[in-house]
Design a protein around this motif. Structure first.
Motif, PDB file in Angstrom:
ATOM      1  N   ILE A  96      37.404  40.219  65.899  1.00 13.21           N
ATOM      2  CA  ILE A  96      37.324  39.028  65.042  1.00 13.21           C
ATOM      3  C   ILE A  96      35.980  38.335  65.232  1.00 13.21           C
ATOM      4  O   ILE A  96      35.332  37.935  64.263  1.00 13.21           O
ATOM      5  CB  ILE A  96      38.493  38.058  65.331  1.00 13.21           C
ATOM      6  CG1 ILE A  96      39.808  38.678  64.851  1.00 13.21           C
ATOM      7  CG2 ILE A  96      38.251  36.689  64.690  1.00 13.21           C
ATOM      8  CD1 ILE A  96      41.058  37.944  65.314  1.00 13.21           C
ATOM      9  N   ILE A  97      35.545  38.234  66.477  1.00  9.89           N
ATOM     10  CA  ILE A  97      34.246  37.611  66.769  1.00  9.89           C
ATOM     11  C   ILE A  97      33.121  38.415  66.114  1.00  9.89           C
ATOM     12  O   ILE A  97      32.238  37.854  65.454  1.00  9.89           O
ATOM     13  CB  ILE A  97      34.034  37.491  68.297  1.00  9.89           C
ATOM     14  CG1 ILE A  97      35.033  36.509  68.897  1.00  9.89           C
ATOM     15  CG2 ILE A  97      32.594  37.082  68.618  1.00  9.89           C
ATOM     16  CD1 ILE A  97      35.144  36.570  70.418  1.00  9.89           C
ATOM     17  N   LEU A  98      33.146  39.726  66.281  1.00 13.15           N
ATOM     18  CA  LEU A  98      32.092  40.577  65.708  1.00 13.15           C
ATOM     19  C   LEU A  98      32.051  40.465  64.177  1.00 13.15           C
ATOM     20  O   LEU A  98      30.975  40.327  63.589  1.00 13.15           O
ATOM     21  CB  LEU A  98      32.287  42.029  66.130  1.00 13.15           C
ATOM     22  CG  LEU A  98      32.026  42.330  67.607  1.00 13.15           C
ATOM     23  CD1 LEU A  98      32.474  43.746  67.964  1.00 13.15           C
ATOM     24  CD2 LEU A  98      30.560  42.116  67.963  1.00 13.15           C
ATOM     25  N   GLN A  99      33.206  40.500  63.542  1.00 15.00           N
ATOM     26  CA  GLN A  99      33.253  40.396  62.081  1.00 15.00           C
ATOM     27  C   GLN A  99      32.784  39.012  61.608  1.00 15.00           C
ATOM     28  O   GLN A  99      32.122  38.895  60.569  1.00 15.00           O
ATOM     29  CB  GLN A  99      34.661  40.704  61.561  1.00 15.00           C
ATOM     30  CG  GLN A  99      35.046  42.161  61.683  1.00 15.00           C
ATOM     31  CD  GLN A  99      34.071  43.095  60.990  1.00 15.00           C
ATOM     32  OE1 GLN A  99      33.692  42.882  59.848  1.00 15.00           O
ATOM     33  NE2 GLN A  99      33.664  44.138  61.684  1.00 15.00           N
ATOM     34  N   THR A 100      33.112  38.000  62.370  1.00 19.14           N
ATOM     35  CA  THR A 100      32.675  36.642  62.032  1.00 19.14           C
ATOM     36  C   THR A 100      31.160  36.535  62.148  1.00 19.14           C
ATOM     37  O   THR A 100      30.500  35.958  61.275  1.00 19.14           O
ATOM     38  CB  THR A 100      33.362  35.605  62.945  1.00 19.14           C
ATOM     39  OG1 THR A 100      34.780  35.716  62.778  1.00 19.14           O
ATOM     40  CG2 THR A 100      32.904  34.201  62.635  1.00 19.14           C
TER      41      THR A 100
END
Length: 186
Positions: A6-10
């Motif tokens: 989720i962090i990477l996609q954000t």
């Protein structure tokens, strides 16, 4: 999707929208719907986060481009499969293309990440080297052969992202692959 993903996609979304300099962990946390401290469980710094994202995107690209590759198939069949995969992957993941384009030669990438990133075209390079050994393509330096294939694809992706070419049209994709093919053939 786990929190790291989720962090990477954000971050991918935020960097493509606002750029690296405007990226801060508070904005990432807010956009991802997590506590800011959670980011530091996975990443020690903004730079490490960018590098990890870059490595992930390159790995995803490699997996996509090699889909359907068959060492027993002809050079032409594998070439067309790989270039079609590259075009399709980037057409479907414009955000990946934009990020990779922006950061491939960026000072934000760690030396190890940059060295690793140079492998983005390695599958195609190996295919072209083998074809050159078999006298199936022009006897040109590897970098020139690679640029005759990757350059037009990269340029078309830029046009596609700018809304000036429609790579969803199969005919245009095939014409692009044919042009790349003809540029390297003897």
């Amino acid at each position: 999707m786990d929190k790291k993903e989720i962090i990477l996609q954000t971050v991918l979304k935020l960097v493509n929208r606002e750029g690296f300099y405007h990226l801060n962990m508070k904005n990432v946390a807010t956009e991802a719907g997590i506590a800011a401290g959670t980011i530091y469980i996975y990443f020690s710094s903004k730079e490490q986060l960018i590098n990890e994202l870059y490595k992930k995107l390159v790995k995803d690209y490699h997996s996509a481009i090699l889909s359907g590759y068959n060492p027993d198939s002809s050079f032409e069949s594998n070439f067309r499969q790989m270039t079609s995969n590259a075009i399709g992957f980037y057409a479907e993941h414009k955000d990946y293309f934009s990020f990779i384009e922006q950061y491939t030669y960026s000072p934000f990438l760690f030396k190890e990440t940059l060295e690793e990133s140079l492998t983005i075209l390695e599958p195609l390079k190996k295919l072209l080297q083998q074809a050159k050994q078999n006298n199936e393509v022009k006897n040109l330096p590897d970098e020139l052969l690679l640029s005759l294939v990757s350059g037009p694809i990269t340029s078309m992706m830029r046009l596609f992202i700018a809304g000036k070419a429609d790579l969803s049209q199969e005919l245009l994709r095939q014409q692009l692959i044919d042009a790349c093919w003809k540029s390297i053939m003897i």
